[in-house]
Each structure stands twice: as C-alpha cells, then as structure tokens.
Design a protein around this motif. Structure first.
Motif, PDB file in Angstrom:
ATOM      1  N   GLN A 174       0.761  -1.111  -0.162  1.00 28.66           N
ATOM      2  CA  GLN A 174       0.110  -0.129   0.065  1.00 28.66           C
ATOM      3  C   GLN A 174       0.916   1.246   0.176  1.00 28.66           C
ATOM      4  O   GLN A 174       0.272   2.354  -0.163  1.00 28.66           O
ATOM      5  N   TYR A 175       2.250   1.100   0.203  1.00 33.39           N
ATOM      6  CA  TYR A 175       3.114   2.328   0.206  1.00 33.39           C
ATOM      7  C   TYR A 175       3.297   2.763  -1.253  1.00 33.39           C
ATOM      8  O   TYR A 175       3.396   2.110  -2.135  1.00 33.39           O
ATOM      9  N   THR A 176       3.484   4.062  -1.371  1.00 29.53           N
ATOM     10  CA  THR A 176       3.715   4.771  -2.549  1.00 29.53           C
ATOM     11  C   THR A 176       5.177   4.308  -2.941  1.00 29.53           C
ATOM     12  O   THR A 176       6.001   4.441  -2.201  1.00 29.53           O
ATOM     13  N   PRO A 177       5.422   4.038  -4.418  1.00 28.52           N
ATOM     14  CA  PRO A 177       6.780   3.746  -4.528  1.00 28.52           C
ATOM     15  C   PRO A 177       7.691   4.729  -4.416  1.00 28.52           C
ATOM     16  O   PRO A 177       7.431   5.903  -4.499  1.00 28.52           O
ATOM     17  N   GLY A 178       8.925   4.180  -3.549  1.00 22.91           N
ATOM     18  CA  GLY A 178      10.214   5.168  -3.563  1.00 22.91           C
ATOM     19  C   GLY A 178      10.769   4.548  -2.412  1.00 22.91           C
ATOM     20  O   GLY A 178      10.877   3.451  -2.095  1.00 22.91           O
ATOM     21  N   LEU A 179      11.684   5.498  -1.612  1.00 22.10           N
ATOM     22  CA  LEU A 179      12.443   5.209  -0.770  1.00 22.10           C
ATOM     23  C   LEU A 179      11.954   5.319   0.775  1.00 22.10           C
ATOM     24  O   LEU A 179      11.117   6.161   0.867  1.00 22.10           O
ATOM     25  N   TYR A 180      12.207   4.527   1.419  1.00 20.16           N
ATOM     26  CA  TYR A 180      11.851   4.295   2.760  1.00 20.16           C
ATOM     27  C   TYR A 180      12.875   4.045   3.521  1.00 20.16           C
ATOM     28  O   TYR A 180      14.018   3.250   3.344  1.00 20.16           O
ATOM     29  N   PHE A 181      12.985   4.317   5.067  1.00 21.15           N
ATOM     30  CA  PHE A 181      13.670   3.884   5.991  1.00 21.15           C
ATOM     31  C   PHE A 181      13.209   2.968   7.085  1.00 21.15           C
ATOM     32  O   PHE A 181      11.960   3.108   7.499  1.00 21.15           O
ATOM     33  N   VAL A 182      13.950   1.881   7.386  1.00 19.74           N
ATOM     34  CA  VAL A 182      13.242   0.867   8.554  1.00 19.74           C
ATOM     35  C   VAL A 182      14.335   1.075   9.748  1.00 19.74           C
ATOM     36  O   VAL A 182      15.369   0.796   9.659  1.00 19.74           O
ATOM     37  N   GLU A 183      13.784   1.525  10.775  1.00 15.68           N
ATOM     38  CA  GLU A 183      14.469   1.656  11.838  1.00 15.68           C
ATOM     39  C   GLU A 183      14.233   0.468  12.859  1.00 15.68           C
ATOM     40  O   GLU A 183      13.099   0.333  13.141  1.00 15.68           O
ATOM     41  N   ILE A 184      15.248  -0.186  13.332  1.00 16.83           N
ATOM     42  CA  ILE A 184      14.965  -1.468  14.169  1.00 16.83           C
ATOM     43  C   ILE A 184      15.783  -1.107  15.436  1.00 16.83           C
ATOM     44  O   ILE A 184      16.967  -0.705  15.367  1.00 16.83           O
ATOM     45  N   ILE A 185      15.116  -1.121  16.415  1.00 15.51           N
ATOM     46  CA  ILE A 185      15.573  -0.648  17.781  1.00 15.51           C
ATOM     47  C   ILE A 185      15.631  -1.890  18.855  1.00 15.51           C
ATOM     48  O   ILE A 185      14.437  -2.294  18.959  1.00 15.51           O
ATOM     49  N   ASP A 186      16.575  -2.331  19.348  1.00 18.38           N
ATOM     50  CA  ASP A 186      16.847  -3.477  19.844  1.00 18.38           C
ATOM     51  C   ASP A 186      17.601  -3.115  21.234  1.00 18.38           C
ATOM     52  O   ASP A 186      18.772  -3.138  21.268  1.00 18.38           O
ATOM     53  N   GLY A 187      16.650  -3.014  22.417  1.00 20.07           N
ATOM     54  CA  GLY A 187      17.322  -2.343  23.607  1.00 20.07           C
ATOM     55  C   GLY A 187      18.194  -0.749  23.404  1.00 20.07           C
ATOM     56  O   GLY A 187      17.483   0.082  22.900  1.00 20.07           O
ATOM     57  N   LYS A 188      19.471  -0.904  23.595  1.00 19.16           N
ATOM     58  CA  LYS A 188      20.097   0.437  23.306  1.00 19.16           C
ATOM     59  C   LYS A 188      20.422   0.431  21.659  1.00 19.16           C
ATOM     60  O   LYS A 188      21.145   1.411  21.427  1.00 19.16           O
ATOM     61  N   GLU A 189      20.496  -0.507  21.161  1.00 17.39           N
ATOM     62  CA  GLU A 189      21.158  -0.665  19.630  1.00 17.39           C
ATOM     63  C   GLU A 189      19.902  -0.284  18.727  1.00 17.39           C
ATOM     64  O   GLU A 189      18.877  -0.593  18.715  1.00 17.39           O
ATOM     65  N   ARG A 190      20.365   0.431  17.798  1.00 22.14           N
ATOM     66  CA  ARG A 190      19.541   1.217  16.811  1.00 22.14           C
ATOM     67  C   ARG A 190      20.039   0.845  15.501  1.00 22.14           C
ATOM     68  O   ARG A 190      21.197   1.390  15.160  1.00 22.14           O
ATOM     69  N   ASN A 191      19.514   0.369  14.591  1.00 23.43           N
ATOM     70  CA  ASN A 191      19.845   0.094  13.098  1.00 23.43           C
ATOM     71  C   ASN A 191      19.047   0.637  12.115  1.00 23.43           C
ATOM     72  O   ASN A 191      17.680   0.749  12.340  1.00 23.43           O
ATOM     73  N   LEU A 192      19.460   1.466  11.433  1.00 25.12           N
ATOM     74  CA  LEU A 192      18.643   1.876  10.274  1.00 25.12           C
ATOM     75  C   LEU A 192      18.996   1.579   8.898  1.00 25.12           C
ATOM     76  O   LEU A 192      20.129   1.646   8.438  1.00 25.12           O
ATOM     77  N   GLU A 193      17.978   1.125   8.077  1.00 24.52           N
ATOM     78  CA  GLU A 193      18.135   0.455   6.742  1.00 24.52           C
ATOM     79  C   GLU A 193      17.271   1.305   5.843  1.00 24.52           C
ATOM     80  O   GLU A 193      16.375   1.647   5.989  1.00 24.52           O
ATOM     81  N   LYS A 194      17.825   1.253   4.500  1.00 22.43           N
ATOM     82  CA  LYS A 194      16.975   2.093   3.453  1.00 22.43           C
ATOM     83  C   LYS A 194      16.442   0.761   2.598  1.00 22.43           C
ATOM     84  O   LYS A 194      17.105  -0.244   2.430  1.00 22.43           O
ATOM     85  N   ILE A 195      15.157   0.918   2.139  1.00 20.15           N
ATOM     86  CA  ILE A 195      14.643   0.285   1.269  1.00 20.15           C
ATOM     87  C   ILE A 195      14.142   0.885   0.145  1.00 20.15           C
ATOM     88  O   ILE A 195      13.559   2.114   0.481  1.00 20.15           O
ATOM     89  N   ILE A 196      13.597   0.341  -1.100  1.00 22.49           N
ATOM     90  CA  ILE A 196      13.161   0.886  -2.101  1.00 22.49           C
ATOM     91  C   ILE A 196      11.825   0.161  -2.461  1.00 22.49           C
ATOM     92  O   ILE A 196      11.777  -1.075  -2.499  1.00 22.49           O
ATOM     93  N   VAL A 197      10.704   0.911  -2.363  1.00 18.36           N
ATOM     94  CA  VAL A 197       9.433   0.316  -2.840  1.00 18.36           C
ATOM     95  C   VAL A 197       9.155   0.556  -4.247  1.00 18.36           C
ATOM     96  O   VAL A 197       8.942   1.774  -4.640  1.00 18.36           O
ATOM     97  N   ASP A 198       8.866  -0.620  -5.111  1.00 15.93           N
ATOM     98  CA  ASP A 198       8.547  -0.337  -6.446  1.00 15.93           C
ATOM     99  C   ASP A 198       7.124  -0.866  -6.870  1.00 15.93           C
ATOM    100  O   ASP A 198       6.504  -1.397  -6.160  1.00 15.93           O
TER     101      ASP A 198
END
Length: 64
Positions: free
Chosen positions: A40-64
């Motif tokens: 349901q997302y508009t095509p384009g760039l998105y960021f996925v943020e995963i937080i595990d306690g004090k650790e934070r990861n940010l990943e880029k994804i492209i929806v087409d």
C-alpha cells in the motif's frame, strides 16, 4: 518485506517515508522474523528503523 534479525529481547520497528513521517510502527516484537506489507506504500525510498534495547539500526529500502 521479510526482515530477519537476531534478537535477545523485544524489538521496536518503524518505517519512515523520505520526509521522516512514520508510516508503520510496531513495538514489543518478540519473534526473530518479521513481515511488513509494503504494497500500500507509494513507490520510493523508505527507511526501516530497528531498535533492540540500546542498539539502533537504520536501513534503506526501495518500494516499487
């Protein structure tokens, strides 16, 4: 969009659009595999943020 992450406790996961607006959020996930429906997302760039306690990861994804 499957996400696999080794975890020792619960996670928080957020999906943000390019303007930083939160389009998805899930707190207290305990599994080690997650599936987020991005059809349901508009095509384009998105960021996925995963937080595990004090650790934070940010990943880029492209929806087409």
């Amino acid at each position: 969009m499957p996400i696999t992450q080794k975890i020792s406790k619960t996670l928080s996961i957020r999906v943000l659009n390019p303007l930083g607006k939160e389009v998805f959020r899930r707190d207290n996930w305990k599994e080690n595999k997650y599936k987020i429906d991005v059809e349901q997302y508009t095509p384009g760039l998105y960021f996925v943020e995963i937080i595990d306690g004090k650790e934070r990861n940010l990943e880029k994804i492209i929806v087409d």
